[in-house]
Write an enzyme that holds these catalytic residues in place. Sequence first.
Site, short mmCIF file in Angstrom:
data_model
loop_
_atom_site.label_atom_id
_atom_site.label_comp_id
_atom_site.label_asym_id
_atom_site.label_seq_id
_atom_site.Cartn_x
_atom_site.Cartn_y
_atom_site.Cartn_z
N HIS A 76 0.83 -1.21 0.00
CA HIS A 76 0.00 0.00 0.00
C HIS A 76 0.87 1.26 0.00
O HIS A 76 0.46 2.29 -0.54
CB HIS A 76 -0.93 0.01 1.22
CG HIS A 76 -2.16 -0.82 1.01
ND1 HIS A 76 -3.43 -0.33 1.25
CD2 HIS A 76 -2.32 -2.09 0.59
CE1 HIS A 76 -4.32 -1.28 0.97
NE2 HIS A 76 -3.67 -2.37 0.58
N ASP A 77 2.03 1.19 0.60
CA ASP A 77 2.93 2.35 0.59
C ASP A 77 3.49 2.58 -0.81
O ASP A 77 3.39 3.68 -1.37
CB ASP A 77 4.07 2.13 1.58
CG ASP A 77 5.01 3.34 1.64
OD1 ASP A 77 4.51 4.47 1.74
OD2 ASP A 77 6.24 3.14 1.59
N ASP A 80 8.14 5.21 0.14
CA ASP A 80 8.73 6.31 0.91
C ASP A 80 8.15 6.43 2.32
O ASP A 80 8.32 7.45 2.98
CB ASP A 80 8.55 7.64 0.16
CG ASP A 80 7.09 8.05 0.03
OD1 ASP A 80 6.20 7.23 0.37
OD2 ASP A 80 6.83 9.18 -0.42
N GLU A 100 -2.66 9.53 4.07
CA GLU A 100 -2.94 8.29 3.35
C GLU A 100 -3.61 7.24 4.23
O GLU A 100 -4.57 6.58 3.83
CB GLU A 100 -1.63 7.69 2.81
CG GLU A 100 -1.10 8.32 1.55
CD GLU A 100 0.24 7.70 1.14
OE1 GLU A 100 0.36 6.46 1.18
OE2 GLU A 100 1.15 8.46 0.81
N HIS A 159 -1.29 -12.93 -1.30
CA HIS A 159 -2.57 -13.23 -0.67
C HIS A 159 -2.60 -14.64 -0.09
O HIS A 159 -3.64 -15.07 0.41
CB HIS A 159 -3.71 -13.06 -1.69
CG HIS A 159 -4.05 -11.62 -1.95
ND1 HIS A 159 -4.97 -11.22 -2.89
CD2 HIS A 159 -3.60 -10.48 -1.37
CE1 HIS A 159 -5.06 -9.89 -2.90
NE2 HIS A 159 -4.24 -9.43 -1.99
N THR A 160 -1.48 -15.32 -0.14
CA THR A 160 -1.37 -16.59 0.59
C THR A 160 -1.37 -16.34 2.09
O THR A 160 -1.60 -17.24 2.89
CB THR A 160 -0.08 -17.35 0.17
OG1 THR A 160 -0.08 -18.63 0.78
CG2 THR A 160 1.19 -16.59 0.58
N ASP A 211 3.34 -19.82 0.87
CA ASP A 211 3.57 -20.93 -0.07
C ASP A 211 2.78 -20.69 -1.34
O ASP A 211 2.19 -19.62 -1.52
CB ASP A 211 3.20 -22.27 0.58
CG ASP A 211 1.75 -22.29 1.10
OD1 ASP A 211 0.95 -21.44 0.65
OD2 ASP A 211 1.44 -23.13 1.95
#
Length: 327
Positions: free
Chosen positions: A66-67, A74, A87, A195-196, A255
Site C-alpha cells: 500500500h505504501d 517512501d 494516506e 494473498h497466501t 507458499d
Amino acid sequence: MSSQSLVIFLANLFLLLLIASSHAELRVDYYRNTCPNVESIVRSTVEKKYHQTPVTAPATLRLFFHDCFVRGCDASVMLASRNNSAEKDNPINLSLAGDGFDTVIKAKNAVDSVPGCQNKVSCADILAMATRDVIALTGGPSYAVELGRLDGRISTKASVRHHLPRPEFKLKQLNQMFASHGLTLMDLVALSGGHTLGFSHCSQFSKRIYSFRSGKRIDPALNTAYAKQLQQECPENVDPRIAINMDPTTPNTFDNQYYKNLQLGKGLLSSDQVLFTHKKTKDLVNLFASNNTAFETSFVIAITRLGRIGVKTGNQGEIRRDCSMVN
C-alpha cells in the site's frame, strides 16, 4: 508448464542473477559504513514481534504494498495527520492492521538505540527489510533487499484514490495499474501470491456470494462448497468488518497454495480468481501452482521491482526521526 511460461520463467531467473546490481539508486550494502548491523537489528525485532502477534506478517507485507503503490516506497503511508487527511486515513487504508505500523516503529526504535545508527536509517528502508523478514518467517524465500530509500514528506488521503487495486477489478484494470508502475503481467501474478497470507473482510466479497448479478446469486467462478462456507462465515447481515482468511488452506504459511486454490475456484476476491479464469494469466497460475520454486523466484523479482517504485533520494526526502511525522 507451457513452453511460453518456461521461457518467461527462465528469463526471470536470469534477471534474478543480475538484480543486486541493476538499480543505480539502491544498493544491498547501502548501510555498510553507517549502520552495518541494521539488517540483523531489524530482523531480531521483527522476529520478536511476529512470535508475539502472528498477524504481523500479513500486516507488514500489505503495508509495504500500500505504501509503494501510492507515492512510491517512501513510508508516506505511515505519516499521521491532526485532521485525518493522510494516506492512512483513506477508507481503503483504514483496514491496514496496526501490527504492520507497530513493527516498523519498533524496528526503527531498535535501530536508533544503537550507537552510530541513530537517524541513519529511513523508515522506508526498515519497512522494506521487515517485509522480507516476515515473508521468510512464514516459510517464504529470503532475499537481498536493496536499500537507500529516503522517507517522503507528503501524505494525503486523496492520493490513495485510483492507486490501489480494488477487489472487483478485471484483469485489464489490474494490468494497467501494475504496468503504470513498470510491473509486468508476471509481476502481477507473482505479487498476487502475497494473498497466501492474511485476511479480507466480508464487505470485500459479499456480492460474490449474495448478489452477483441478476439471475445468479453466487459467482459461478466460485467453488460451490467454498461459496456455502463463505455464506456461513459471512451471513448477509453480519458485521462487514469480520475477517476471513485469504487462503482457506494454509493461511499462515507463505507458499504456493494460493494458486492451487485458484485452480479449485477458491480465490476469495474477484481480482484473485480472474487470474485463473483469464487466458492471459491462466498458464502462469498453473506454473506457480505446480512449481513453488518458480513462484518464489518470480516473487522475489517482483517484490524487488515493487521496492524501486518512486524511490526518494537526495533532497527529495529525509530520514525521519519519528516514522509518523516529518522532521
